[in-house]
Design a protein around this motif. Sequence first.
Motif, PDB file in Angstrom:
ATOM      1  N   ILE A   1      -5.953   9.399 -32.911  1.00  0.00           N
ATOM      2  CA  ILE A   1      -6.028   7.954 -33.126  1.00  0.00           C
ATOM      3  C   ILE A   1      -5.123   7.541 -34.282  1.00  0.00           C
ATOM      4  N   ILE A   2      -5.196   8.278 -35.390  1.00  0.00           N
ATOM      5  CA  ILE A   2      -4.361   7.961 -36.552  1.00  0.00           C
ATOM      6  C   ILE A   2      -2.881   8.136 -36.213  1.00  0.00           C
ATOM      7  N   GLY A   3      -2.552   9.171 -35.455  1.00  0.00           N
ATOM      8  CA  GLY A   3      -1.173   9.386 -35.035  1.00  0.00           C
ATOM      9  C   GLY A   3      -0.654   8.268 -34.145  1.00  0.00           C
ATOM     10  N   ALA A   4      -1.475   7.783 -33.234  1.00  0.00           N
ATOM     11  CA  ALA A   4      -1.054   6.685 -32.354  1.00  0.00           C
ATOM     12  C   ALA A   4      -0.846   5.406 -33.155  1.00  0.00           C
ATOM     13  N   ILE A   5      -1.718   5.145 -34.113  1.00  0.00           N
ATOM     14  CA  ILE A   5      -1.555   3.963 -34.966  1.00  0.00           C
ATOM     15  C   ILE A   5      -0.281   4.091 -35.798  1.00  0.00           C
ATOM     16  N   GLY A   6      -0.063   5.266 -36.373  1.00  0.00           N
ATOM     17  CA  GLY A   6       1.150   5.485 -37.165  1.00  0.00           C
ATOM     18  C   GLY A   6       2.415   5.351 -36.337  1.00  0.00           C
ATOM     19  N   PHE A   7       2.386   5.872 -35.115  1.00  0.00           N
ATOM     20  CA  PHE A   7       3.539   5.750 -34.228  1.00  0.00           C
ATOM     21  C   PHE A   7       3.819   4.293 -33.888  1.00  0.00           C
ATOM     22  N   GLY A   8       2.760   3.513 -33.655  1.00  0.00           N
ATOM     23  CA  GLY A   8       2.940   2.086 -33.363  1.00  0.00           C
ATOM     24  C   GLY A   8       3.510   1.325 -34.544  1.00  0.00           C
ATOM     25  N   VAL A   9       3.032   1.637 -35.742  1.00  0.00           N
ATOM     26  CA  VAL A   9       3.566   0.980 -36.948  1.00  0.00           C
ATOM     27  C   VAL A   9       5.022   1.367 -37.152  1.00  0.00           C
ATOM     28  N   TYR A  10       5.337   2.643 -36.952  1.00  0.00           N
ATOM     29  CA  TYR A  10       6.724   3.103 -37.092  1.00  0.00           C
ATOM     30  C   TYR A  10       7.645   2.389 -36.106  1.00  0.00           C
ATOM     31  N   LYS A  11       7.243   2.299 -34.838  1.00  0.00           N
ATOM     32  CA  LYS A  11       8.066   1.614 -33.847  1.00  0.00           C
ATOM     33  C   LYS A  11       8.226   0.141 -34.173  1.00  0.00           C
ATOM     34  N   SER A  12       7.166  -0.467 -34.698  1.00  0.00           N
ATOM     35  CA  SER A  12       7.226  -1.882 -35.052  1.00  0.00           C
ATOM     36  C   SER A  12       8.237  -2.129 -36.170  1.00  0.00           C
ATOM     37  N   TYR A  13       8.171  -1.320 -37.219  1.00  0.00           N
ATOM     38  CA  TYR A  13       9.113  -1.492 -38.325  1.00  0.00           C
ATOM     39  C   TYR A  13      10.535  -1.122 -37.940  1.00  0.00           C
ATOM     40  N   ARG A  14      10.692  -0.101 -37.107  1.00  0.00           N
ATOM     41  CA  ARG A  14      12.032   0.292 -36.663  1.00  0.00           C
ATOM     42  C   ARG A  14      12.664  -0.808 -35.815  1.00  0.00           C
ATOM     43  N   GLN A  15      11.877  -1.420 -34.965  1.00  0.00           N
ATOM     44  CA  GLN A  15      12.392  -2.476 -34.104  1.00  0.00           C
ATOM     45  C   GLN A  15      12.667  -3.742 -34.899  1.00  0.00           C
ATOM     46  N   LYS A  16      11.924  -3.955 -35.962  1.00  0.00           N
ATOM     47  CA  LYS A  16      12.074  -5.156 -36.770  1.00  0.00           C
ATOM     48  C   LYS A  16      13.434  -5.197 -37.465  1.00  0.00           C
ATOM     49  N   TYR A  17      13.925  -4.044 -37.916  1.00  0.00           N
ATOM     50  CA  TYR A  17      15.180  -3.992 -38.665  1.00  0.00           C
ATOM     51  C   TYR A  17      16.356  -3.507 -37.834  1.00  0.00           C
ATOM     52  N   GLN A  18      16.187  -3.438 -36.554  1.00  0.00           N
ATOM     53  CA  GLN A  18      17.256  -3.012 -35.670  1.00  0.00           C
ATOM     54  C   GLN A  18      17.735  -4.212 -34.857  1.00  0.00           C
ATOM     55  N   LYS A  19      19.044  -4.243 -34.552  1.00  0.00           N
ATOM     56  CA  LYS A  19      19.551  -5.331 -33.721  1.00  0.00           C
ATOM     57  C   LYS A  19      18.891  -5.275 -32.348  1.00  0.00           C
ATOM     58  N   GLN A  20      18.619  -6.452 -31.814  1.00  0.00           N
ATOM     59  CA  GLN A  20      17.940  -6.503 -30.527  1.00  0.00           C
ATOM     60  C   GLN A  20      18.871  -6.080 -29.393  1.00  0.00           C
ATOM     61  N   PHE A  21      20.124  -6.479 -29.480  1.00  0.00           N
ATOM     62  CA  PHE A  21      21.094  -6.147 -28.434  1.00  0.00           C
ATOM     63  C   PHE A  21      22.325  -5.519 -29.069  1.00  0.00           C
ATOM     64  N   LYS A  22      22.996  -4.647 -28.339  1.00  0.00           N
ATOM     65  CA  LYS A  22      24.200  -4.015 -28.853  1.00  0.00           C
ATOM     66  C   LYS A  22      25.375  -4.992 -28.841  1.00  0.00           C
ATOM     67  N   PHE A  23      25.456  -5.821 -27.812  1.00  0.00           N
ATOM     68  CA  PHE A  23      26.515  -6.813 -27.695  1.00  0.00           C
ATOM     69  C   PHE A  23      25.900  -8.187 -27.510  1.00  0.00           C
TER      70      PHE A  23
END
Length: 96
Positions: free
Chosen positions: A64-86
Amino acid sequence: LSLNLILVVHVKPWRSGICNVLDIVLLCGILGIMEMAAMFVQDVSSQTNIWIVMMCFCVMMLGIIGAIGFGVYKSYRQKYQKQFKFFLCHHKAASG
């Protein structure tokens, strides 16, 4: 509960893959605890059963803790990454 585990493995009802894996891990843990509870008779060492149940519980909590951590990690990674390459612009005046 065993039928539920078989259906979850076969159908994968959750949209996210990590949720399906977490559901399978938790169901296996609960089934393990229930099977250990069935062995609480006079001839079986209760200390061994308690140890195995606690290990199943710890694995379930870590899942459960790992799934929550993975979700938080994906959320923060997606937040600071460009949505589209072009970026494609079909606006004629702004085109080069």
